[in-house]
Write a protein that holds these residues in place. Structure first.
Motif, PDB file in Angstrom:
ATOM      1  N   LEU A   1      -2.453  -4.995  -4.389  1.00 49.94           N
ATOM      2  CA  LEU A   1      -2.857  -5.138  -5.661  1.00 49.94           C
ATOM      3  C   LEU A   1      -2.757  -4.020  -6.545  1.00 49.94           C
ATOM      4  O   LEU A   1      -2.562  -3.927  -7.723  1.00 49.94           O
ATOM      5  N   TYR A   2      -3.100  -2.761  -5.966  1.00 48.19           N
ATOM      6  CA  TYR A   2      -3.289  -1.627  -6.664  1.00 48.19           C
ATOM      7  C   TYR A   2      -2.218  -0.461  -6.145  1.00 48.19           C
ATOM      8  O   TYR A   2      -1.885   0.527  -6.860  1.00 48.19           O
TER       9      TYR A   2
ATOM     10  N   ASP B   1       2.123  -0.165  -7.891  1.00 46.18           N
ATOM     11  CA  ASP B   1       1.946  -0.017  -9.371  1.00 46.18           C
ATOM     12  C   ASP B   1       3.839   0.122  -9.977  1.00 46.18           C
ATOM     13  O   ASP B   1       3.900  -0.395 -10.904  1.00 46.18           O
TER      14      ASP B   1
ATOM     15  N   ASP C   1       4.930  -3.202 -10.326  1.00 44.77           N
ATOM     16  CA  ASP C   1       4.341  -3.862 -11.431  1.00 44.77           C
ATOM     17  C   ASP C   1       4.606  -3.427 -12.761  1.00 44.77           C
ATOM     18  O   ASP C   1       4.948  -4.240 -13.544  1.00 44.77           O
ATOM     19  N   TRP C   2       4.728  -1.998 -12.972  1.00 45.01           N
ATOM     20  CA  TRP C   2       5.492  -1.848 -14.138  1.00 45.01           C
ATOM     21  C   TRP C   2       6.817  -1.909 -14.544  1.00 45.01           C
ATOM     22  O   TRP C   2       7.043  -2.324 -15.644  1.00 45.01           O
TER      23      TRP C   2
ATOM     24  N   GLN D   1       6.722  -5.539 -15.494  1.00 38.96           N
ATOM     25  CA  GLN D   1       6.455  -5.709 -17.164  1.00 38.96           C
ATOM     26  C   GLN D   1       7.237  -5.204 -17.939  1.00 38.96           C
ATOM     27  O   GLN D   1       7.354  -5.628 -19.214  1.00 38.96           O
TER      28      GLN D   1
ATOM     29  N   GLU E   1      -7.679  -8.012 -14.406  1.00 41.11           N
ATOM     30  CA  GLU E   1      -7.663  -7.934 -12.621  1.00 41.11           C
ATOM     31  C   GLU E   1      -7.243  -9.189 -12.335  1.00 41.11           C
ATOM     32  O   GLU E   1      -6.393  -9.181 -11.434  1.00 41.11           O
TER      33      GLU E   1
ATOM     34  N   SER F   1      -5.164 -11.189 -13.894  1.00 43.90           N
ATOM     35  CA  SER F   1      -3.748 -11.337 -14.005  1.00 43.90           C
ATOM     36  C   SER F   1      -2.844 -10.492 -13.073  1.00 43.90           C
ATOM     37  O   SER F   1      -2.011 -10.881 -12.625  1.00 43.90           O
ATOM     38  N   GLN F   2      -3.567  -9.318 -12.704  1.00 42.35           N
ATOM     39  CA  GLN F   2      -2.831  -8.490 -11.673  1.00 42.35           C
ATOM     40  C   GLN F   2      -2.753  -9.112 -10.483  1.00 42.35           C
ATOM     41  O   GLN F   2      -1.892  -9.136  -9.479  1.00 42.35           O
TER      42      GLN F   2
ATOM     43  N   THR G   1      -0.365 -12.062 -10.620  1.00 39.36           N
ATOM     44  CA  THR G   1       1.197 -11.292 -10.736  1.00 39.36           C
ATOM     45  C   THR G   1       1.347 -10.939  -9.075  1.00 39.36           C
ATOM     46  O   THR G   1       2.425 -11.182  -8.442  1.00 39.36           O
ATOM     47  N   HIS G   2       0.269 -10.491  -8.241  1.00 42.35           N
ATOM     48  CA  HIS G   2       0.822 -10.128  -7.052  1.00 42.35           C
ATOM     49  C   HIS G   2       1.056 -11.144  -6.104  1.00 42.35           C
ATOM     50  O   HIS G   2       1.944 -11.238  -5.242  1.00 42.35           O
TER      51      HIS G   2
END
Length: 891
Positions: A70-71, A74, A77-78, A81, A121, A123-124, A127-128
């Protein structure tokens, strides 16, 4: 869900899915194609990594297959996005300004900020999860594609493997066909090479035979190979195969003979050279002859050399003592060379056995004949050498036996020695040639038979031809039979001895039969009796006197042996009292009964009994003339009874059929034959003139001869004659009177049988009481006077009391019957001459007849002498038997 947990989950996912990462270039290219089509994160990685780095692709794919955190992810993730924002940038440009102004207002409130942060959170997290699902979908697609590729590769592999296997089988078949073709091409060459190669080994050098002027086609020399070498059997096999092959290809010996015949007929013309196959066929035959000559040198020539060495080592007489024969050089040297000879002969037999199937092929018969001739040559050489070595020793031993022993002892010792010799010789032959059935070896049996003829037969026959004594001949036949039976129990080793002894037995039996026939002819058939031979009853009286002077059992001082000697002596006296022809017949028959064939003995017995019966009848006729009729009858009865009793144990039929040619009609048949002008001499049917002449002029007459029946008839006749004579001697007038009275009664009451007229005066005289009384009185006196004499004469000729009683019983019956009939007539007559006084007087005299007969029998029973002493009774009962005539005999 905490970030640490997600991180740990992502790290474990990276490790677990890397094992399924693509490796080959084709897989990586397929994944790149999938990335372009799906437009996922891998597409961006593909465009970003334009350098085509495989490691970047592998890493990107492993990231896609791993569980994202999740973290810590990134960057991905970016990137995601920004990719979404770029995609929606052109459509929502106007809304962004409104949203931006709204965000500014919202962010200013703490509640909103908290809600926004919580939404972010969530949403993340969503997304994960979405990313992780996408990566799993891509990994499954990749795995399916890889499995399809593997399945296709496997199918292709199977197809290629089947093609390769079919190609391999095809190549193998082609290789086999090529090998067979190469073998077929090389098969003739191996036979050609074998002939060329073996010639030097067996010592044969072939010359150029294409030159017709050259007569000798090969030269024989020393062989390089030995028969004891291990390669020698292989050479014989190669030679045999070459003979069979070239014989099949060229036509064999028949083609070779035809070619030689054509060349001999064209001597002046140019001769044609032999063809290749025919030439090599001839060479193969020459090689076989050379190879077999080596075996002949090792076996047959070695046997001859050994025999010559033994002959040179023996003394000048070449005789070895019989007890040292088996340990002498004659056997030890041959046992020394038997092992090698047996091995070589076995090799030749194996080759014969292998060639049996090719017997009728071209060349097979020639190969078989060569081996067979070699074996026959070895056997013949062996047998001839053995015969030459053994003959002097055997002949000397037989001569020594003939000098030291009598005929019987010599025959037994010679037979035993010959059986042992045959056994030893057969065993030595088996050691040499390895035959499992030596009794079927014709060469060995012929050799032993020749030795037997030259030694045993020569010695025994020389002794037989000088013998005339039947006892000795019977002993020799018995010995030969016993030894022959002993040899027959060893059919494998002593067959030759059994055959030799059988022939000797037949020779001895022939000599025995000849001597027996000669004695029968001389002493029975052509016997001329002298007065001394027929001095009966004086000979019997002399016998009684000797027996009366013989000391009794209590007076004999010796033991049982002396008693037996005395008994035997008395039996000899009884035996000497017999008529010589009968004595000779019984003596000869008893001796030859068990030593000649049954049919021969029966024929001799038949002829001898016939001759003996005729001689007894002639002797009885002489005694009737010289002495008395009663002595003649008793003589004949005595000897016929003894003859019948002594012949009965032989259990013979004594019956035969004699056939004779009758030429009585030959003259008529010949006259008819000569008178017939249309006779057919050459016709092949029953109307042939010669056949008709023989059929009509010559006939066969058959007559049945039964000596036993003739003997019984002669005995019956003799007994009846004696009974009739005794009856006439004792009561002749009485019997005649009663017989006449019966005859008169049968012709009628008042007439004579001829004219029927009465003759009363003559009849009254004959039937007067005085005459009847005189006849009865005379009969009583005659019985009292002559009956003891008759009993004494009968006891002199016949020792058995029952025989005497049986012979006199019919006489007594007839006398008593005549007396009974006379009494009945006297009681029934009504003539005035027969008053009560005369009748009672005649009946009183008639009643004296029976007491007179009984009185005579009692006196004879009291006065009858003892013919044999007690110690001889048991021996006499078994040696001299006198049969008793039965009722049928007397009838």
């Amino acid at each position: 869900m905490s970030s640490a947990a997600v991180g740990s989950s992502g790290s474990s996912g990276v490790v677990s899915y890397e094992a399924y990462a693509p490796r080959s270039a084709a897989q990586i290219a397929r994944l790149n194609r999938i990335e372009e089509l799906t437009a996922g994160p891998t597409a961006r990685a593909s465009t970003a990594g334009s350098s085509g780095n495989d490691a970047g692709h592998s890493l990107f794919f492993s990231q896609a297959m791993s569980v994202p955190s999740l973290y810590h992810d990134d960057e991905f993730d970016w990137k995601s996005q920004s990719r979404q924002s770029k995609a929606e940038e052109g459509k929502e440009e106007n809304k962004e300004d409104t949203a931006a102004s709204l965000d500014k207002k919202v962010h200013t409130s703490p509640v909103v900020q908290e809600a926004v942060s919580r939404a972010m959170e969530l949403s993340q997290a969503l997304t994960h999860q979405w990313k992780h699902t996408t990566s799993l979908r891509l990994a499954c697609r990749a795995s399916l594609n890889i499995a399809q590729d593997i399945s296709a590769a496997h199918v292709a592999l199977i197809r290629h493997s089947g093609e390769l296997s079919a190609a391999a089988d095809r190549l193998h078949e082609q290789a086999t066909a090529l090998e067979n073709h190469a073998a077929e091409i090389g098969q003739p060459l191996q036979h050609y090479n074998a002939v060329d190669r073996i010639g030097i080994q067996v010592g044969v050098l072939f010359k150029n035979t294409n030159n017709p002027q050259q007569k000798q086609s090969h030269v024989r020399g020393l062989a390089k190979i030995k028969v004891d070498d291990d390669e020698f059997p292989k050479i014989l096999q190669e030679i045999d195969e070459a003979i069979l092959y070239f014989g099949k290809e060229s036509g064999g010996s028949q083609a070779l003979q035809e070619l030689q015949k054509n060349q001999s007929s064209r001597k002046q013309q140019q001769q044609q050279p032999l063809s290749g196959n025919l030439e090599y066929y001839r060479r193969a035959l020459v090689l076989q002859e050379a190879a077999l000559f080596l075996i002949q040198e090792a076996v047959a020539d070695r046997i001859q050399t050994t025999a010559q060495q033994i002959t040179n080592a023996l003394p000048s007489t070449q005789v070895v003592p019989a007890d040292q024969l088996e340990a002498s050089l004659i056997y030890t040297r041959f046992h020394g060379i038997s092992n090698r000879s047996n091995r070589l002969i076995t090799l030749v037999k194996d080759r014969l056995h292998n060639l049996q199937g090719q017997r009728y092929a071209q060349g097979g018969e020639e190969a078989l004949t060569a081996y067979y001739d070699l074996i026959q040559k070895c056997r013949t050489t062996y047998c001839s050498c053995r015969e030459n070595l053994l003959r002097p020793t055997l002949r000397a031993h037989m001569e020594q036996l003939h000098k030291l022993h009598g005929p019987t002892g010599m025959t037994r010792l010679a037979s035993v020695f010959w059986i042992r010799l045959c056994t030893v010789e057969t065993n030595l032959y088996v050691d040499f040639f390895g035959d499992t059935q030596p009794h079927k070896a014709s060469e060995l049996q012929a050799c032993l038979a020749s030795l037997c003829t030259a030694t045993l037969h020569r010695t025994v026959r020389r002794s037989l031809v000088t013998l005339t004594d039947l006892d000795t001949l019977c002993q020799i036949v018995t010995v030969l039979r016993e030894e022959g039976n002993q040899a027959s129990q060893q059919p494998t080793t002593a067959l030759a001895a059994a055959k030799a002894l059988m022939h000797l037995t037949e020779d001895a039996q022939e000599r025995l039969i000849f001597c027996a026939n000669r004695q029968l002819q001389k002493e029975v058939i052509r016997f001329k009796a002298t007065p001394k031979d027929l001095d009966y009853p004086n000979r019997l009286l002399q016998l009684r006197q000797k027996q009366q002077h013989q000391p009794s059992a209590g007076q004999v001082e010796g033991g049982a042996s002396d008693s037996l000697e005395d008994a035997q002596e008395q039996l000899n006296w009884v035996y000497e009292s017999w008529f010589p022809p009968m004595r000779t017949v019984l003596r000869i028959l008893s001796k030859i009964f068990r030593v000649v064939e049954a049919r021969v003995f029966e024929d001799l017995a038949l002829n001898s009994i016939q001759a003996c019966t005729a001689a007894l009848k002639d002797g009885a006729q002489f005694i009737r003339t010289a002495k008395s009729q009663r002595d003649a009858h008793l003589f004949l009865v005595q000897h016929l009874l003894i003859l019948r009793e002594q012949v009965s144990p032989f259990d013979l039929e004594l019956r035969t059929v004699e056939r004779q040619l009758d030429f009585s009609e030959a003259g008529k048949a010949m006259a008819k034959f000569l008178a017939n002008r249309n006779r057919r001499l050459l016709s092949m049917n029953t109307e042939n003139a010669i056949v008709m002449l023989l059929r009509e002029g010559v006939s066969v007459q058959e007559s049945s001869v039964d000596s036993k029946r003739d003997l019984e008839d002669a005995l019956r006749t003799a007994c009846n004659d004696f009974i009739a004579h005794a009856l006439q001697s004792l009561a002749g007038k009485l019997v005649n009177f009663v017989q006449e009275r019966s005859n008169n009664t049968s012709t009628g009451p008042s007439g004579d049988g001829a004219t029927g007229t009465p003759n009363k005066s003559q009849q009254k005289i004959k039937e007067s009481p005085q005459l009847v009384t005189e006849i009865l009185q005379e009969t009583v006196e005659t019985i009292k006077a002559q009956l003891p004499t008759l009993w004494e004469q009968m006891s002199l000729y016949l020792d058995n009391p029952s025989t005497q009683s049986i012979l006199l019983k019919p006489v007594t019956k007839k006398i008593m019957k005549a007396v009974s009939e006379l009494k009945q007539w006297m009681n029934n007559t009504v003539d005035h001459q027969w008053n009560s006084d005369s009748r009672s007087q005649a009946l009183a005299v008639a009643n004296q007849v029976e007491p007179a007969l009984k009185l005579g029998q009692q006196q004879q029973a009291q006065e009858k002498p003892q013919m044999l002493p007690p110690q001889a009774s048991n021996v006499a009962a078994g040696a001299v038997k006198e049969s008793t005539p039965t009722t049928s005999t007397l009838e």
